[in-house]
Design a protein around this motif. Structure first.
Motif, short mmCIF file in Angstrom:
data_model
loop_
_atom_site.label_atom_id
_atom_site.label_comp_id
_atom_site.label_asym_id
_atom_site.label_seq_id
_atom_site.Cartn_x
_atom_site.Cartn_y
_atom_site.Cartn_z
N TYR A 296 0.82 -1.21 0.00
CA TYR A 296 0.00 0.00 0.00
C TYR A 296 0.86 1.27 0.00
O TYR A 296 0.57 2.25 -0.70
CB TYR A 296 -0.92 0.01 1.23
N ALA A 297 1.92 1.23 0.79
CA ALA A 297 2.80 2.40 0.88
C ALA A 297 3.48 2.67 -0.45
O ALA A 297 3.59 3.83 -0.90
CB ALA A 297 3.84 2.19 1.97
N VAL A 298 3.95 1.58 -1.09
CA VAL A 298 4.60 1.74 -2.39
C VAL A 298 3.63 2.27 -3.43
O VAL A 298 3.93 3.18 -4.20
CB VAL A 298 5.22 0.39 -2.85
N VAL A 299 2.40 1.66 -3.44
CA VAL A 299 1.39 2.12 -4.40
C VAL A 299 1.02 3.57 -4.14
O VAL A 299 0.90 4.38 -5.07
CB VAL A 299 0.14 1.22 -4.31
N ALA A 300 0.84 3.92 -2.86
CA ALA A 300 0.51 5.31 -2.52
C ALA A 300 1.63 6.25 -2.95
O ALA A 300 1.38 7.33 -3.49
CB ALA A 300 0.25 5.42 -1.02
N PHE A 301 2.88 5.82 -2.72
CA PHE A 301 4.03 6.64 -3.12
C PHE A 301 4.04 6.84 -4.63
O PHE A 301 4.27 7.96 -5.13
CB PHE A 301 5.32 5.97 -2.65
N ILE A 302 3.80 5.74 -5.36
CA ILE A 302 3.79 5.84 -6.83
C ILE A 302 2.67 6.76 -7.30
O ILE A 302 2.87 7.60 -8.19
CB ILE A 302 3.65 4.43 -7.45
N LEU A 303 1.48 6.59 -6.68
CA LEU A 303 0.36 7.45 -7.07
C LEU A 303 0.65 8.91 -6.80
O LEU A 303 0.34 9.80 -7.62
CB LEU A 303 -0.90 7.02 -6.32
N ILE A 304 1.25 9.17 -5.64
CA ILE A 304 1.60 10.55 -5.31
C ILE A 304 2.61 11.11 -6.30
O ILE A 304 2.50 12.26 -6.78
CB ILE A 304 2.14 10.64 -3.87
N GLU A 305 3.62 10.28 -6.65
CA GLU A 305 4.63 10.72 -7.62
C GLU A 305 4.00 11.00 -8.98
O GLU A 305 4.34 11.99 -9.65
CB GLU A 305 5.73 9.65 -7.75
N VAL A 306 3.10 10.09 -9.40
CA VAL A 306 2.43 10.29 -10.69
C VAL A 306 1.59 11.56 -10.67
O VAL A 306 1.61 12.36 -11.62
CB VAL A 306 1.55 9.06 -11.03
N MET A 307 0.84 11.75 -9.57
CA MET A 307 0.01 12.95 -9.46
C MET A 307 0.87 14.21 -9.45
O MET A 307 0.54 15.22 -10.08
CB MET A 307 -0.84 12.87 -8.19
N LEU A 308 1.99 14.14 -8.72
CA LEU A 308 2.90 15.29 -8.71
C LEU A 308 3.47 15.56 -10.09
O LEU A 308 3.57 16.70 -10.54
CB LEU A 308 4.05 15.03 -7.72
N PHE A 309 3.82 14.47 -10.81
CA PHE A 309 4.39 14.62 -12.15
C PHE A 309 3.40 15.32 -13.08
O PHE A 309 3.73 16.30 -13.74
CB PHE A 309 4.78 13.26 -12.72
N PHE A 310 2.16 14.76 -13.10
CA PHE A 310 1.15 15.35 -13.98
C PHE A 310 0.75 16.75 -13.51
O PHE A 310 0.48 17.64 -14.32
CB PHE A 310 -0.07 14.45 -14.08
N GLY A 311 0.70 16.92 -12.19
CA GLY A 311 0.36 18.25 -11.67
C GLY A 311 1.40 19.28 -12.03
O GLY A 311 1.07 20.39 -12.48
N ILE A 312 2.67 18.93 -11.85
CA ILE A 312 3.76 19.86 -12.19
C ILE A 312 3.79 20.10 -13.69
O ILE A 312 4.00 21.23 -14.16
CB ILE A 312 5.10 19.31 -11.68
N ASN A 313 3.58 19.01 -14.47
CA ASN A 313 3.58 19.14 -15.92
C ASN A 313 2.46 20.06 -16.39
O ASN A 313 2.66 20.92 -17.26
CB ASN A 313 3.43 17.75 -16.56
N PHE A 314 1.26 19.88 -15.81
CA PHE A 314 0.12 20.73 -16.15
C PHE A 314 0.39 22.19 -15.77
O PHE A 314 0.14 23.12 -16.56
CB PHE A 314 -1.13 20.22 -15.44
N ALA A 315 0.91 22.37 -14.54
CA ALA A 315 1.21 23.73 -14.09
C ALA A 315 2.28 24.37 -14.95
O ALA A 315 2.21 25.57 -15.25
CB ALA A 315 1.65 23.69 -12.63
N THR A 316 3.27 23.57 -15.37
CA THR A 316 4.34 24.09 -16.22
C THR A 316 3.79 24.54 -17.57
O THR A 316 4.16 25.62 -18.09
CB THR A 316 5.43 23.03 -16.44
N ARG A 317 2.88 23.71 -18.15
CA ARG A 317 2.28 24.09 -19.43
C ARG A 317 1.47 25.37 -19.31
O ARG A 317 1.53 26.25 -20.18
CB ARG A 317 1.40 22.95 -19.96
N LYS A 318 0.69 25.42 -18.24
CA LYS A 318 -0.12 26.63 -18.03
C LYS A 318 0.76 27.86 -17.85
O LYS A 318 0.48 28.93 -18.38
CB LYS A 318 -1.03 26.44 -16.80
N LEU A 319 1.84 27.69 -17.08
CA LEU A 319 2.76 28.81 -16.86
C LEU A 319 3.41 29.22 -18.17
O LEU A 319 3.57 30.42 -18.46
CB LEU A 319 3.83 28.41 -15.84
N GLN A 320 3.78 28.20 -19.00
CA GLN A 320 4.38 28.49 -20.29
C GLN A 320 3.40 29.25 -21.19
O GLN A 320 3.79 30.19 -21.90
CB GLN A 320 4.82 27.19 -20.98
N GLU A 321 2.13 28.83 -21.14
CA GLU A 321 1.12 29.52 -21.93
C GLU A 321 0.96 30.97 -21.48
O GLU A 321 0.83 31.87 -22.31
CB GLU A 321 -0.23 28.79 -21.82
#
Length: 241
Positions: free
Chosen positions: A33-58
């Motif tokens: 569960y901890a590993v899965v939660a960590f992976i999910l958090i990392e994925v969410m952070l990745f997509f969140g940062i990527n989305f925020a970066t695109r928006k900032l770039q726009e």
């Protein structure tokens, strides 16, 4: 029991294998569960940062585009007459000088027109400056209509306009001036009372001789314009250099 010695011992044993297995299973599940939660958090952070970066770039690209448009607007305003949309006096003189250098290098003719609206002060005094501005705007529109892509036009000052005609000799400049003058005669401004105001102009034409300074070319065109005014206005006069 005699002499304080124990008579014997009782041993009690219990099998905890199942409990150990259960604990190990729970531990493994918690780790998963901890590993899965960590992976999910990392994925969410990745997509969140990527989305925020695109928006900032726009946003940055939008700001840069806006700044570029603003700079272009300011540059255009710096060289444009605000009322007529033609080049202002300073920029027209710069462009005329550039055309003189080009004409000199290519041994091609260059002709200058000086156009002055007749009795313009009377228009302002009689009908007001709003009508006078409308006359200037419409006159500039007529001038632009007769220009080729290579030609340069400017508001020289007040009710006076200037037009540089590259690759055009004196005769060609005079012909264009006559066509321009006819269009100005046909122009009319509707007054507040519904009546029509007709406008005429005088035009001076001079061809550059390929040697003299820019001030001399302007002076010759001004002298031709003065002759048109002196001769009764509403006409074209030319001067040989």
């Amino acid at each position: 029991m005699q002499g304080g010695s124990p008579a014997g011992m009782i041993a009690i044993s219990s099998d905890i294998t199942d409990e150990v297995v259960a604990k190990e299973h729970d531990l493994r599940v918690n780790i998963v569960y901890a590993v899965v939660a960590f992976i999910l958090i990392e994925v969410m952070l990745f997509f969140g940062i990527n989305f925020a970066t695109r928006k900032l770039q726009e946003v940055i690209e939008g700001k840069v585009s806006h700044i570029e448009e603003l700079n272009e607007y300011l540059e255009e305003q710096a060289v444009t007459d605000g009322l007529t949309g033609l080049h202002n006096h300073r920029f027209f003189i710069e462009r005329l000088g550039e055309e003189m250098h080009r004409a000199q290098r290519s041994c091609s003719p260059l002709t200058l027109l000086m156009v002055d609206l007749d009795h313009f002060k009377q228009v302002n005094d009689t009908h007001g400056h709003l009508v006078g501005d409308a006359v200037l705007e419409e006159s500039a529109r007529v001038i632009r209509k007769h220009m080729r892509i290579a030609d340069e036009a400017g508001r020289y000052g007040g009710e006076e306009f200037s037009v540089a005609l590259p690759d055009t000799d004196l005769e060609g400049g005079e012909m264009l001036a006559e066509r321009l003058l006819q269009s100005l005669r046909e122009m009319s401004i509707t007054l507040p009372d519904g009546s029509e105001l007709l406008i005429t102009a005088s035009v001076g034409v001079a061809q550059w001789n390929g040697r003299e300074e820019i001030s001399m070319l302007i002076d010759h065109a001004d002298k031709a314009l003065y002759e048109a005014k002196r001769s009764g206005r509403n006409r074209v006069c030319r001067v040989e250099m």
